[in-house]
Motif scaffolding. Sequence first.
Motif, short mmCIF file in Angstrom:
data_model
loop_
_atom_site.label_atom_id
_atom_site.label_comp_id
_atom_site.label_asym_id
_atom_site.label_seq_id
_atom_site.Cartn_x
_atom_site.Cartn_y
_atom_site.Cartn_z
N ALA A 183 0.64 12.52 7.27
CA ALA A 183 2.06 12.95 8.08
C ALA A 183 3.05 13.16 6.74
N LEU A 184 3.01 11.64 6.38
CA LEU A 184 4.41 11.66 5.55
C LEU A 184 4.33 12.27 4.10
N LEU A 185 2.88 12.52 3.35
CA LEU A 185 3.01 13.01 2.12
C LEU A 185 3.74 14.90 2.33
N ASN A 186 2.79 15.54 4.00
CA ASN A 186 3.05 16.59 4.09
C ASN A 186 4.99 16.37 4.52
N TRP A 187 5.42 16.11 5.15
CA TRP A 187 6.89 15.62 5.55
C TRP A 187 7.12 16.08 4.01
N HIS A 188 7.61 15.19 3.06
CA HIS A 188 7.93 15.58 1.99
C HIS A 188 7.74 16.93 1.43
N ARG A 189 6.73 17.33 0.96
CA ARG A 189 5.94 18.35 0.41
C ARG A 189 7.14 19.33 1.33
N ARG A 190 7.62 19.85 2.69
CA ARG A 190 8.13 20.45 3.35
C ARG A 190 9.08 20.35 3.46
N HIS A 191 10.08 19.27 2.74
CA HIS A 191 11.19 19.01 3.18
C HIS A 191 11.78 18.55 1.86
N ARG A 192 11.69 19.10 0.70
CA ARG A 192 12.59 19.05 -0.44
C ARG A 192 14.00 19.00 -0.71
N TYR A 193 14.66 20.09 0.62
CA TYR A 193 15.48 20.12 0.66
C TYR A 193 16.61 19.86 1.68
N CYS A 194 17.44 19.72 1.22
CA CYS A 194 18.32 18.94 2.38
C CYS A 194 18.67 20.47 3.55
N SER A 195 18.63 20.28 5.04
CA SER A 195 18.44 21.65 5.47
C SER A 195 19.88 22.30 6.03
N ALA A 196 20.75 20.46 6.00
CA ALA A 196 22.19 21.38 5.87
C ALA A 196 23.20 21.70 4.85
N CYS A 197 22.24 21.84 3.62
CA CYS A 197 23.69 22.72 2.36
C CYS A 197 22.45 23.24 1.88
N GLY A 198 21.55 22.64 1.77
CA GLY A 198 20.28 23.56 1.22
C GLY A 198 19.80 22.47 -0.36
N HIS A 199 21.01 21.66 -1.12
CA HIS A 199 21.10 20.50 -1.89
C HIS A 199 19.68 19.72 -1.60
N VAL A 231 0.82 -1.60 -0.34
CA VAL A 231 0.33 0.43 -0.29
C VAL A 231 1.10 1.55 -0.17
N PHE A 232 0.35 2.50 -0.86
CA PHE A 232 1.51 3.33 -1.04
C PHE A 232 0.53 4.45 -0.68
N ALA A 233 1.56 5.40 -0.39
CA ALA A 233 1.09 7.04 -0.35
C ALA A 233 1.42 7.99 -1.58
N PHE A 234 0.03 7.83 -2.51
CA PHE A 234 0.01 9.09 -3.71
C PHE A 234 -0.08 10.37 -3.35
N ASP A 235 0.80 11.36 -3.26
CA ASP A 235 0.70 13.00 -3.57
C ASP A 235 -0.31 13.19 -5.00
N GLU A 236 -1.51 13.46 -5.13
CA GLU A 236 -1.49 13.79 -6.81
C GLU A 236 -1.11 15.16 -7.28
N GLU A 237 -0.41 16.15 -6.31
CA GLU A 237 -0.46 17.79 -6.85
C GLU A 237 1.17 17.49 -7.57
N PRO A 238 1.36 17.74 -8.51
CA PRO A 238 3.34 18.65 -8.73
C PRO A 238 4.03 18.90 -7.16
N ALA A 239 5.27 18.16 -7.89
CA ALA A 239 6.27 19.38 -6.60
C ALA A 239 6.34 21.01 -6.54
N ARG A 240 5.86 21.17 -5.21
CA ARG A 240 6.32 22.26 -5.44
C ARG A 240 7.57 23.41 -4.45
N ASP A 241 7.68 23.80 -4.77
CA ASP A 241 9.03 25.34 -3.96
C ASP A 241 7.56 26.26 -3.28
N GLY A 242 8.16 26.55 -1.81
CA GLY A 242 7.83 27.60 -1.37
C GLY A 242 6.48 27.01 0.31
#
Length: 316
Positions: free
Chosen positions: A131-147, A75-86
């Motif tokens: 909870a899982l999808l929200n975390w990925h929405r808001r943590h696409r970039y490394c908090s240590a170096c920004g990559h 069983v998977f979680a699927f975010d039907e929205e495109p990846a967005r910044d901000g």
Amino acid sequence: MQNAFTGAALDRVGDSRRRDEAWLAAQLEHPGARAVVAGDRGFRIADGRLELVALSELNGGQTPLLLGLDEAGPVFAFDEEPARDGRVPMVGSGGVRGEPPVNASGDRVPLRQAAARLSRADGGLAAYTAALLNWHRRHRYCSACGHASDLTEGGLTRVCPNCGTEHHPRTDPVVIMLVEDGDRLLLGRQAAWPTGRYSALAGFVEPGESLEEAVAREVLEEAGVRVGTVSYISSQPWPFPASLMLGFTATYEGGEPTIGDEELQDVRWFTRSELEHAAAQAESDNWGSPGDPGGELALPPRLAIARRLIEHWLAD
């Protein structure tokens, strides 16, 4: 206590299988692979249940994240929205503040309503997914170096290819407590709540602080009251976006209820008879239309752990 947003019956596969790339690839190709589909408007439903959509039927959206296994397969979680910044909305909220969307259609259920309209198991699965999808929405970039970071372990980890830092889904602990003094409880209200609604006091646990210390500090800060014995009751996931509510009772030691910060509009004692009368009333669907402290006492919705704590206290 069986709280809302609990009860997801899955093997979450929290072991070495998630680190086996071949095994993960096989789950994506599994003939029984299905997904909980969610987006800004809410969760896809059918016949009053979360719809588990065949993974092979899904297009667009983001990479499926493995939630776990049930008797039929992965069983998977699927975010039907495109990846967005901000700053982006939380899954199922329709807005950045987590309020129910005004444009939810018949085939979608917002996250707050999921616990009220769906079975406890489906509500728990919705909470896990959000909870899982929200975390990925808001943590696409490394908090240590920004990559930009990469998905690993089926979605339970992100790894930065630039500096090697591993990132794991966060959960923010929140203490929520009833202060009791014989046959009365101390409750507070926020100005944004409907007229007459009062609830348990609550606050985030701070770094280097025990749960018991957090209970005592929050009550003193918010209500000017000192507490003694602190007793744990139960917990509830609260995926708005990633909290874990830890429910307690605390015995009154002293002090007069006084608003201590700007979070509360009012704080005061309620008798057992007042609380019993309020608990017997029909539940309102009004989540957040601003009101005032006056009027008949109204308790939080039954999906909230605050309501369950009050009902537990009344039944004790």
